[in-house]
Write an enzyme that holds these catalytic residues in place. Structure first.
Site, mmCIF file in Angstrom:
data_model
loop_
_atom_site.group_PDB
_atom_site.id
_atom_site.type_symbol
_atom_site.label_atom_id
_atom_site.label_comp_id
_atom_site.label_asym_id
_atom_site.label_seq_id
_atom_site.Cartn_x
_atom_site.Cartn_y
_atom_site.Cartn_z
ATOM 1 N N LYS A 31 0.840 -1.206 0.000
ATOM 2 C CA LYS A 31 0.000 0.000 0.000
ATOM 3 C C LYS A 31 0.869 1.247 0.000
ATOM 4 O O LYS A 31 2.081 1.171 0.232
ATOM 5 C CB LYS A 31 -0.939 -0.029 1.204
ATOM 6 C CG LYS A 31 -0.227 -0.064 2.543
ATOM 7 C CD LYS A 31 -1.191 -0.349 3.686
ATOM 8 C CE LYS A 31 -0.447 -0.608 4.961
ATOM 9 N NZ LYS A 31 -0.916 0.130 6.107
ATOM 10 N N TYR A 258 15.281 30.536 5.371
ATOM 11 C CA TYR A 258 14.166 31.285 5.964
ATOM 12 C C TYR A 258 14.326 31.440 7.479
ATOM 13 O O TYR A 258 14.706 30.491 8.173
ATOM 14 C CB TYR A 258 12.848 30.546 5.715
ATOM 15 C CG TYR A 258 12.371 30.598 4.287
ATOM 16 C CD1 TYR A 258 11.989 31.796 3.701
ATOM 17 C CD2 TYR A 258 12.291 29.434 3.531
ATOM 18 C CE1 TYR A 258 11.543 31.835 2.383
ATOM 19 C CE2 TYR A 258 11.847 29.460 2.223
ATOM 20 C CZ TYR A 258 11.474 30.666 1.657
ATOM 21 O OH TYR A 258 11.038 30.694 0.371
HETATM 22 C C1 PLP Z 1 -3.887 -4.375 8.450
HETATM 23 C C2 PLP Z 1 -2.412 -4.317 8.199
HETATM 24 N N1 PLP Z 1 -1.730 -5.474 8.080
HETATM 25 C C3 PLP Z 1 -0.402 -5.487 7.857
HETATM 26 C C4 PLP Z 1 0.309 -4.315 7.740
HETATM 27 C C5 PLP Z 1 1.795 -4.366 7.527
HETATM 28 O O1 PLP Z 1 2.440 -3.840 8.639
HETATM 29 P P1 PLP Z 1 4.036 -3.708 8.690
HETATM 30 O O2 PLP Z 1 4.385 -2.702 7.654
HETATM 31 O O3 PLP Z 1 4.285 -3.210 10.062
HETATM 32 O O4 PLP Z 1 4.581 -5.033 8.406
HETATM 33 C C6 PLP Z 1 -0.368 -3.103 7.855
HETATM 34 C C7 PLP Z 1 0.374 -1.850 7.747
HETATM 35 O O5 PLP Z 1 0.167 -0.875 8.386
HETATM 36 C C8 PLP Z 1 -1.772 -3.097 8.079
HETATM 37 O O6 PLP Z 1 -2.459 -1.958 8.191
#
Ligand code: PLP
Length: 366
Positions: A31, A258
């Site tokens: 993501k 700045y």
């Molecule tokens: C529901 C969920 N599962 C897994 C993950 C993966 O987490 P990580 O990046 O800490 O491995 C996330 C990331 O935030 C998440 O929101």
């Protein structure tokens, strides 16, 4: 410019896969554009390294990934509006379900599309975010999904709130709430995948692994505990580079940037680098960071601007305009970790790499 070493992503996945063993699937969480690294390139590398599934937060992310990976299961973990749900299902993505109303929408859209929806029922075992808090209601919902001809229950899952806090006992508490629910759902849907662990849980406790782990941060070679990733055999995939565009003499008292937040304590040389908060170098790093040039550490001085930063090269310098600079990554025998940058900003490495903006070109290297 950011470089993304996809070989490192592949090796990190292999490390994680070795850790969980043959019976446990690795789902690579890509993501937010692969935590700023590039979703599709990192997904491809993760799959080469042994991941068998992908996870994202939003339907649009699944839609984009589906163009690259026609057959890989993609889980959309986030909440979805009806329109987003349709987008996700059109993209053949798996979706998270925890409310009856949403289950019904899912059922209606699947009927419309003439195909089964693949759903993962989610327990909120203590994160206090998405998911059903009541175990019995979730099992009831799973039963309703199983009885619905337009739905396939392919997963039961939860998410930990404190996996990255070593020594805490809340993760165990969440686990003890989740395990019996997972068992009950498995009885209703024997082929479903049970999953709970993020990177931290994966590295911390094998009891959290179940059938699959969902790893994000560790895939990119970053440490979920904010420590040196090398301690756990992880290799950072991302480096953030710039260069010294100009070198100028500052007399004592002359200021950079700045607000004149830095004034040369003595005569010195200052390097100007064309990178700033518009690229994701946060303003909180003003007078609070180091940059590598010619294999040496130099302090960032003055306020971070949108497009420029300044560094103090010292009273004598051999640094010339055009010299490569590193804000994250190694140079010579020196190294700046995203974890170190995060520490200075009182945040986490996730936010550092996610914050590298779109205008920074990503060069993929093997
Ligand atoms: C529901 C969920 N599962 C897994 C993950 C993966 O987490 P990580 O990046 O800490 O491995 C996330 C990331 O935030 C998440 O929101």
């Amino acid at each position: 410019m950011a470089t993304i070493d996809v070989g490192a992503v592949e090796r990190n996945c292999r490390t994680l896969k070795d850790r969980v063993g043959d019976g446990v699937e690795l789902c690579a969480v890509v993501k937010a554009n692969g935590y700023g690294h590039g979703a599709a390139v990192c997904a491809a590398a993760a799959l080469r390294g042994g991941a068998t599934r992908l996870a994202v937060a939003a339907a649009s992310e699944a839609e984009d990934l589906r163009l690259h990976f026609p057959d890989v299961p993609i889980l959309v973990m986030g909440a979805l509006t009806s329109d987003e749900l349709r987008t996700a299902l059109v993209a053949h993505a798996d979706v998270a379900v925890w409310r009856e109303g949403f289950r019904q929408s899912c059922s209606r859209i699947s009927e419309d599309l003439g195909r089964m929806a693949r759903v993962h029922v989610k327990l909120d075992s203590g994160m206090g975010r998405l998911g059903e808090r009541d175990p019995d209601r979730l099992i009831e919902l799973a039963r309703a999904c199983v009885e619905d001809q337009r739905m396939d229950v392919v997963g039961v899952w939860t998410h930990f709130a404190t996996a990255d806090e070593e020594g805490d006992d809340y993760m165990a508490e969440q686990l003890s709430r989740f395990a019996p629910v997972a068992e009950a759902v498995r009885e209703l849907a024997p082929d479903c995948t049970v999953h709970a662990a993020n990177s931290a849980a994966t590295l911390r406790d094998a009891a959290t692994h179940f059938d699959m782990v969902r790893c994000g941060i560790a895939v990119y070679g970053l440490d979920p505990f904010g420590r040196d990733p090398a301690e756990r055999g992880l290799e950072p995939a991302l480096e953030l580079h710039s260069y010294v565009a100009d070198v100028k003499r500052f007399e004592r008292g002359a200021s950079a940037g700045y607000g004149r937040t830095w004034q040369a304590p003595d005569d010195t040389w200052v390097g100007v680098l064309p990178i700033g908060y518009g690229d994701g170098v946060r303003r909180g790093l003003s007078n609070n960071a180091e940059v590598l040039v010619a294999g040496r550490r130099y302090p960032l001085v003055g306020t971070v601007s949108m497009d420029n930063i300044t560094i103090d090269l010292g009273s004598e310098t051999d640094v010339e305009p055009g010299a490569p600079a590193v804000l994250i990554g190694p140079q010579g025998s020196e190294r700046i970790l995203a974890e170190g940058v995060a520490n200075r900003l009182d945040t986490i490495n996730y936010e550092v790499t996610c914050g590298i903006s779109q205008r920074v070109p990503r060069e993929v290297i093997e």
